[in-house]
Write a protein that holds these residues in place. Sequence first.
Motif, PDB file in Angstrom:
ATOM      1  N   GLN A 249       0.828  -1.214   0.000  1.00  0.00           N
ATOM      2  CA  GLN A 249       0.000   0.000   0.000  1.00  0.00           C
ATOM      3  C   GLN A 249       0.863   1.264   0.000  1.00  0.00           C
ATOM      4  N   LEU A 250       2.010   1.205   0.666  1.00  0.00           N
ATOM      5  CA  LEU A 250       2.931   2.346   0.647  1.00  0.00           C
ATOM      6  C   LEU A 250       3.470   2.550  -0.762  1.00  0.00           C
ATOM      7  N   ASN A 251       3.788   1.462  -1.423  1.00  0.00           N
ATOM      8  CA  ASN A 251       4.291   1.524  -2.794  1.00  0.00           C
ATOM      9  C   ASN A 251       3.233   2.059  -3.753  1.00  0.00           C
ATOM     10  N   ASP A 252       1.962   1.716  -3.481  1.00  0.00           N
ATOM     11  CA  ASP A 252       0.850   2.157  -4.330  1.00  0.00           C
ATOM     12  C   ASP A 252       0.336   3.542  -3.951  1.00  0.00           C
ATOM     13  N   ARG A 253       0.957   4.162  -2.927  1.00  0.00           N
ATOM     14  CA  ARG A 253       0.571   5.488  -2.419  1.00  0.00           C
ATOM     15  C   ARG A 253      -0.845   5.507  -1.836  1.00  0.00           C
ATOM     16  N   LYS A 254      -1.242   4.368  -1.273  1.00  0.00           N
ATOM     17  CA  LYS A 254      -2.506   4.313  -0.543  1.00  0.00           C
ATOM     18  C   LYS A 254      -2.303   4.677   0.920  1.00  0.00           C
ATOM     19  N   ILE A 255      -1.091   4.499   1.417  1.00  0.00           N
ATOM     20  CA  ILE A 255      -0.687   5.022   2.714  1.00  0.00           C
ATOM     21  C   ILE A 255       0.653   5.733   2.525  1.00  0.00           C
ATOM     22  N   TYR A 256       1.039   6.556   3.499  1.00  0.00           N
ATOM     23  CA  TYR A 256       2.222   7.392   3.313  1.00  0.00           C
ATOM     24  C   TYR A 256       3.298   7.164   4.371  1.00  0.00           C
ATOM     25  N   LEU A 257       3.005   6.323   5.370  1.00  0.00           N
ATOM     26  CA  LEU A 257       3.982   6.029   6.409  1.00  0.00           C
ATOM     27  C   LEU A 257       3.637   4.694   7.058  1.00  0.00           C
TER      28      LEU A 257
ATOM     29  N   VAL B  23      -2.009  22.724 -12.189  1.00  0.00           N
ATOM     30  CA  VAL B  23      -0.853  22.899 -11.315  1.00  0.00           C
ATOM     31  C   VAL B  23      -1.179  22.345  -9.930  1.00  0.00           C
ATOM     32  N   VAL B  24      -2.450  22.487  -9.531  1.00  0.00           N
ATOM     33  CA  VAL B  24      -2.900  21.951  -8.244  1.00  0.00           C
ATOM     34  C   VAL B  24      -3.397  20.515  -8.398  1.00  0.00           C
ATOM     35  N   SER B  25      -4.316  20.297  -9.343  1.00  0.00           N
ATOM     36  CA  SER B  25      -4.957  18.985  -9.464  1.00  0.00           C
ATOM     37  C   SER B  25      -4.000  17.914  -9.986  1.00  0.00           C
ATOM     38  N   GLY B  26      -2.874  18.322 -10.587  1.00  0.00           N
ATOM     39  CA  GLY B  26      -1.893  17.348 -11.040  1.00  0.00           C
ATOM     40  C   GLY B  26      -1.215  16.607  -9.903  1.00  0.00           C
ATOM     41  N   ALA B  27      -1.364  17.111  -8.658  1.00  0.00           N
ATOM     42  CA  ALA B  27      -0.845  16.452  -7.443  1.00  0.00           C
ATOM     43  C   ALA B  27       0.674  16.284  -7.489  1.00  0.00           C
ATOM     44  N   GLY B  28       1.356  17.276  -8.060  1.00  0.00           N
ATOM     45  CA  GLY B  28       2.807  17.238  -8.050  1.00  0.00           C
ATOM     46  C   GLY B  28       3.401  17.841  -6.793  1.00  0.00           C
ATOM     47  N   LEU B  29       2.628  18.695  -6.125  1.00  0.00           N
ATOM     48  CA  LEU B  29       3.088  19.348  -4.904  1.00  0.00           C
ATOM     49  C   LEU B  29       2.340  18.862  -3.673  1.00  0.00           C
TER      50      LEU B  29
ATOM     51  N   GLN C 178      -2.906  13.774  -3.966  1.00  0.00           N
ATOM     52  CA  GLN C 178      -4.313  13.865  -4.383  1.00  0.00           C
ATOM     53  C   GLN C 178      -5.262  13.589  -3.227  1.00  0.00           C
ATOM     54  N   THR C 179      -4.857  12.739  -2.294  1.00  0.00           N
ATOM     55  CA  THR C 179      -5.718  12.336  -1.174  1.00  0.00           C
ATOM     56  C   THR C 179      -6.251  13.514  -0.393  1.00  0.00           C
ATOM     57  N   ILE C 180      -5.443  14.568  -0.239  1.00  0.00           N
ATOM     58  CA  ILE C 180      -5.861  15.691   0.606  1.00  0.00           C
ATOM     59  C   ILE C 180      -6.213  16.938  -0.195  1.00  0.00           C
ATOM     60  N   LEU C 181      -6.318  16.831  -1.510  1.00  0.00           N
ATOM     61  CA  LEU C 181      -6.728  17.983  -2.304  1.00  0.00           C
ATOM     62  C   LEU C 181      -8.175  18.354  -1.992  1.00  0.00           C
ATOM     63  N   PRO C 182      -8.527  19.642  -2.076  1.00  0.00           N
ATOM     64  CA  PRO C 182      -9.949  20.024  -1.992  1.00  0.00           C
ATOM     65  C   PRO C 182     -10.754  19.257  -3.030  1.00  0.00           C
ATOM     66  N   GLU C 183     -12.010  19.013  -2.747  1.00  0.00           N
ATOM     67  CA  GLU C 183     -12.831  18.118  -3.581  1.00  0.00           C
ATOM     68  C   GLU C 183     -12.870  18.550  -5.041  1.00  0.00           C
ATOM     69  N   PHE C 184     -12.940  19.859  -5.299  1.00  0.00           N
ATOM     70  CA  PHE C 184     -12.990  20.333  -6.687  1.00  0.00           C
ATOM     71  C   PHE C 184     -11.756  19.887  -7.456  1.00  0.00           C
ATOM     72  N   PHE C 185     -10.578  20.089  -6.864  1.00  0.00           N
ATOM     73  CA  PHE C 185      -9.336  19.739  -7.538  1.00  0.00           C
ATOM     74  C   PHE C 185      -9.133  18.228  -7.591  1.00  0.00           C
ATOM     75  N   LYS C 186      -9.609  17.535  -6.572  1.00  0.00           N
ATOM     76  CA  LYS C 186      -9.510  16.076  -6.579  1.00  0.00           C
ATOM     77  C   LYS C 186     -10.332  15.493  -7.736  1.00  0.00           C
ATOM     78  N   GLY C 187     -11.542  16.010  -7.915  1.00  0.00           N
ATOM     79  CA  GLY C 187     -12.371  15.541  -9.026  1.00  0.00           C
ATOM     80  C   GLY C 187     -11.766  15.884 -10.377  1.00  0.00           C
ATOM     81  N   LEU C 188     -11.192  17.084 -10.474  1.00  0.00           N
ATOM     82  CA  LEU C 188     -10.596  17.525 -11.731  1.00  0.00           C
ATOM     83  C   LEU C 188      -9.367  16.696 -12.103  1.00  0.00           C
ATOM     84  N   SER C 189      -8.697  16.147 -11.101  1.00  0.00           N
ATOM     85  CA  SER C 189      -7.465  15.399 -11.374  1.00  0.00           C
ATOM     86  C   SER C 189      -7.718  14.193 -12.287  1.00  0.00           C
ATOM     87  N   TYR C 190      -8.915  13.630 -12.241  1.00  0.00           N
ATOM     88  CA  TYR C 190      -9.195  12.430 -13.039  1.00  0.00           C
ATOM     89  C   TYR C 190      -9.296  12.731 -14.539  1.00  0.00           C
ATOM     90  N   ILE C 191      -9.511  13.999 -14.897  1.00  0.00           N
ATOM     91  CA  ILE C 191      -9.503  14.363 -16.317  1.00  0.00           C
ATOM     92  C   ILE C 191      -8.331  15.287 -16.622  1.00  0.00           C
TER      93      ILE C 191
END
Length: 412
Positions: A83-91, A335-341, A344-357
């Motif tokens: 799960q850590l490798n799949d980025r489903k958990i972070y620690l 720049v936000v929804s790309g989840a480079g910074l 994606q798990t903690i992005l605001p809902e608008f940007f999280k939804g936008l990330s899929y497209i």
Amino acid sequence: MKFKQFLLSKGVIGAFIVVLFYGLLMVGIYFSGYKAVPDKIDRLPVAIVNQDSNSQALQNQLKDNLPFKHVKTNLSLNDAKKQLNDRKIYLIINIPNKFSDNLANLGHDEQAQLKFYINYANPMTAVSAMETVTNRIGNQVQKNILLQQGKAILSASAAKQLEQTTTAAIKANPEAKAAILEKADATKKTVANDINNTYDQVKNSYTYSIVKMHRVPKGMNHSMAPFFLTLSFYIGSMIAAMLIVTSYKTFAQTIGKWRAYLSTQIAIVLIALIAPLFIVVLSRYINHFDTATYWGLWWNHTLELFTALNFNLIFSLMLGQLGIMINMPFMLTQVVSGAGLIPQTILPEFFKGLSYISPCYYAIKGNFNILYGGPNVTTIWLQLGLLGCAAIICQLVVIALQKNHSLAIKRS
């Protein structure tokens, strides 16, 4: 009067509108997108893996003290690593087998070691947060253990001293006062030495370590490479789409819109194949990665550029140069929804939804996996390709609905 006319001219008014539009746009997007840090860092899921049946109390203590809302305690170490490798958990906080026994056996060679697993192929905000928590929890556990063991040491030493003093007093007679005092003084020195020696063993009885999964070389050029590479291609695609549409509309008048559109798609494919060869080679020269990584990045950004060009082409076909009024905001949101910074798990809902497209989201994920390690790169490429195909379908609808006279270009 002429100055007033100048101020009210189309150029000045247009400049004011552009500055106002993009200023409000960027402040609105970035401020609302990045407010997730640090407020929502506690929503990142983590795991505690306890392999020592005698350390249940420590597990509960860790869970209560962790600053995260989602703490998994039912995973095996192998499942947690996956799960850590799949980025489903972070620690992962791992309490190894015989942890408590190693703590109790002071002076033995084997330490009681608490292990923290962090996946460094993640946005900097997530990695930095996990490192901070790791060091804080590791030091806190160490202090608690030292205090508990110190109390036990002092209690044992005091009891030993009292027992020795009492025994000496019972056996001694009043005439041996000097001998009793001398013996008591010697006992105190012995107890002090015992405490010092034992504390030296306590200091070496526990440690913690950070297990770095998918190490990232030092330097911001490495940690930010997945994000910067992706953004460089997407910004270029936005301007390129405007120029390609100009050529499309010019040739549509002579060879027909469908033949012109076919030529446009051929041009897009060629640009997407050739341009990354040079851009990725520059990044290789600066960041020094191997040939296999180079070709992986080339294909990742070929797919990104193909998809991004077709995304930007939709509104350029519909609105011409004014299409940038939609393409630019979409680029800024990525720049936000790309989840480079921010993950994606903690992005605001608008940007999280936008990330899929968002082409940037998939390209950044692909970059992390290619550069530093991670699973399912082929799946990411398939998703990018499907996005590009969806964009082409939208273009076909736009072109089918356009009349031939709407393709005419105004000539001066």
